[in-house]
Design an enzyme around this catalytic site. Structure first.
Site, PDB file in Angstrom:
ATOM      1  N   PRO A   1       0.767  -1.486   0.633  1.00  0.00           N
ATOM      2  CA  PRO A   1      -0.103  -0.404   0.255  1.00  0.00           C
ATOM      3  C   PRO A   1       0.570   1.464   0.170  1.00  0.00           C
ATOM      4  CG  PRO A   1      -0.435  -1.235   1.673  1.00  0.00           C
ATOM      5  CD  PRO A   1       0.666  -1.917   1.206  1.00  0.00           C
TER       6      PRO A   1
ATOM      7  N   GLY B   1       3.655   3.709   5.071  1.00  0.00           N
ATOM      8  CA  GLY B   1       4.603   3.398   6.627  1.00  0.00           C
ATOM      9  C   GLY B   1       5.333   2.782   6.279  1.00  0.00           C
ATOM     10  N   LEU B   2       4.655   2.095   4.355  1.00  0.00           N
ATOM     11  CA  LEU B   2       5.762  -0.104   4.752  1.00  0.00           C
ATOM     12  C   LEU B   2       6.653   0.787   3.166  1.00  0.00           C
ATOM     13  CD1 LEU B   2       2.403  -1.708   4.623  1.00  0.00           C
ATOM     14  CD2 LEU B   2       3.597  -1.947   6.490  1.00  0.00           C
ATOM     15  N   GLY B   3       7.113   1.213   2.920  1.00  0.00           N
ATOM     16  CA  GLY B   3       7.970   1.866   1.994  1.00  0.00           C
ATOM     17  C   GLY B   3       7.678   1.968   1.077  1.00  0.00           C
ATOM     18  N   SER B   4       6.954   1.689   0.294  1.00  0.00           N
ATOM     19  CA  SER B   4       6.474   1.206  -0.865  1.00  0.00           C
ATOM     20  C   SER B   4       7.196   2.115  -2.167  1.00  0.00           C
ATOM     21  CB  SER B   4       4.622   1.154  -1.169  1.00  0.00           C
ATOM     22  OG  SER B   4       4.588   2.984  -1.827  1.00  0.00           O
TER      23      SER B   4
ATOM     24  N   ALA C   1       9.820   3.217  -1.805  1.00  0.00           N
ATOM     25  CA  ALA C   1      12.034   2.328  -1.761  1.00  0.00           C
ATOM     26  C   ALA C   1      12.080   1.546  -2.268  1.00  0.00           C
ATOM     27  CB  ALA C   1      12.655   2.156  -0.639  1.00  0.00           C
ATOM     28  N   ALA C   2      10.836   0.919  -2.222  1.00  0.00           N
ATOM     29  CA  ALA C   2      10.609  -0.458  -2.745  1.00  0.00           C
ATOM     30  C   ALA C   2      10.765  -0.275  -4.208  1.00  0.00           C
ATOM     31  CB  ALA C   2       9.899  -1.201  -2.208  1.00  0.00           C
TER      32      ALA C   2
ATOM     33  N   ASP D   1      14.703   2.940   5.602  1.00  0.00           N
ATOM     34  CA  ASP D   1      13.848   2.245   4.333  1.00  0.00           C
ATOM     35  C   ASP D   1      14.721   2.160   3.561  1.00  0.00           C
ATOM     36  OD1 ASP D   1      11.944   3.513   5.542  1.00  0.00           O
ATOM     37  OD2 ASP D   1      10.890   4.012   4.326  1.00  0.00           O
TER      38      ASP D   1
HETATM   39  O1  PMV Z   1       8.600   5.902   5.376  1.00  0.00           O
HETATM   40  P1  PMV Z   1       8.468   6.007   6.317  1.00  0.00           P
HETATM   41  O2  PMV Z   1       6.983   6.707   6.399  1.00  0.00           O
HETATM   42  O3  PMV Z   1       8.238   4.273   6.813  1.00  0.00           O
HETATM   43  O4  PMV Z   1       8.924   6.347   7.378  1.00  0.00           O
HETATM   44  C1  PMV Z   1      10.532   6.742   7.395  1.00  0.00           C
HETATM   45  C2  PMV Z   1      10.979   6.419   8.503  1.00  0.00           C
HETATM   46  C3  PMV Z   1      11.131   7.755   9.264  1.00  0.00           C
HETATM   47  O5  PMV Z   1      11.834   7.644  10.001  1.00  0.00           O
HETATM   48  C4  PMV Z   1      10.100   8.842  10.022  1.00  0.00           C
HETATM   49  C5  PMV Z   1      11.892   9.121   8.324  1.00  0.00           C
HETATM   50  C6  PMV Z   1      13.355   8.404   8.021  1.00  0.00           C
HETATM   51  O6  PMV Z   1      13.374   8.751   6.702  1.00  0.00           O
HETATM   52  O7  PMV Z   1      13.018   7.926   8.506  1.00  0.00           O
END
Ligand code: PMV
Length: 317
Positions: free
Chosen positions: A98, A102-105, A107-108, A149
């Site tokens: 999703p 916050g699950l890193g979509s 970057a993945a 991430d």
């Molecule tokens: O990408 P997210 O929403 O999982 O957040 C990453 C984690 C944070 O610490 C909020 C940001 C970061 O760059 O480390």
């Protein structure tokens, strides 16, 4: 030739936000949710990226300096790094992760695409170089990402991460079973990270100790994880969540889901990732794994839009 490469989702177990300000954090891959990229080398047409989610095909032109799209930028960075011209290939991107939760979509997707572009020109990018490229892309999404991430997603291993330090793969002594539940509210990490930065700048005497306490929690969690003391992690998660509330990155629905998970028997629970919405995680007692489904149902009843069970396994499992 047709070839599929992929990259996993991730959860942050401890230390989000504080990690941007130099504190340690712990993250783990979620290998069941993935972004994948399928390369089809063909006879002409240059390099095209087809995003199934966005329902668009993007032609890649190496000469363009426009940072028009993170996908195009990823492809260009890989080709420039390999000193290659765009191949004749269609790369199709799909993801079960999703977005904005916050699950890193992001970057993945970048990691899968970068692997695919390298494969399309006959290279296998070393992990460290892939990590550097995905970090560059993360900057366009986040502004000032810590790098956690991209690291956990590229290496697909649990990591203990400190900004600017060597990567430390975390040896997990006992598997951690988590329920991950989504508030259903999309939220931009960039905004939450910016707000925390303003808070640190405007009230350093109040906020700096909060960041340091989160760092201590992550250090204690690392000891508990590497020694197999899963029970110790529950209270640490609850404390970490409270400090994230102080940083203003929780939300009423995240707090509600954390309370519901705890009431349903979780050892502890907290928001995971950028916060304000997105996902939370709840830790299932290792000697009562049947509780996982009870906690998952309780979270759905409490309003989660989706909830799934995942297990963080020791590295190289
Ligand atoms: O990408 P997210 O929403 O999982 O957040 C990453 C984690 C944070 O610490 C909020 C940001 C970061 O760059 O480390």
């Amino acid at each position: 030739m047709s070839l599929t490469v992929s990259a996993p989702a991730k959860v942050i177990l401890f230390g989000e936000h504080a990690v941007v300000h130099g504190q340690p954090a712990i993250a783990a891959p979620v290998s069941t949710l993935r972004a994948s990229a399928t390369v089809l080398n063909d006879q002409g047409g240059g390099l095209r990226i087809r995003s199934v989610d966005l329902d668009q095909v993007l032609p890649i032109n190496l000469d363009s300096d426009l940072v028009d799209s993170a996908l195009a930028l990823t492809a260009r960075l890989v080709l420039q790094r390999l000193d290659a011209t765009p191949p004749n290939a269609l790369i199709t991107l799909e993801s079960t992760i999703p977005m904005a939760s916050g699950l890193g979509s992001g970057a993945a997707v970048s990691a899968a695409l970068a692997r695919a572009v390298a494969a399309a020109v006959g290279y296998d990018l070393p992990q460290s170089e892939l990590n550097t490229i995905v970090f560059e892309i993360e900057k366009t999404y986040h502004g000032t990402p810590s790098g956690i991430d991209n690291t956990v997603i590229v290496y697909e291993q649990p990591v203990y991460f400190v900004r600017g330090c060597d990567i430390e793969i975390l040896p997990i002594a006992r598997p951690l079973t988590l329920v991950v539940a989504d508030t259903g509210a999309a939220s931009l990490t960039r905004v939450a990270v910016g707000d925390v930065r303003h808070l640190v700048e405007s009230e350093p005497q109040r906020i700096q100790p909060v960041l340091e306490t989160i760092g201590d929690i992550a250090r204690q969690a690392r000891t508990a994880i590497t020694s197999g003391d899963v029970a110790a992690l529950g209270p640490l998660m609850m404390q970490n969540h409270q400090h994230l509330q102080t940083l203003t990155v929780s939300s009423p629905s995240l707090d509600h889901l954390v309370g519901a998970a705890y009431a349903a028997g979780a050892l502890g629970a907290k928001l995971s990732g950028g916060g304000r919405g997105g996902n939370m995680i709840a830790l299932v007692p290792p000697d009562q794994l049947h509780q996982a489904e009870t906690i998952r149902r309780a979270l759905l009843t409490a309003g989660a839009t989706r909830a799934f069970i995942t297990t963080v396994e020791p590295a190289n499992h």
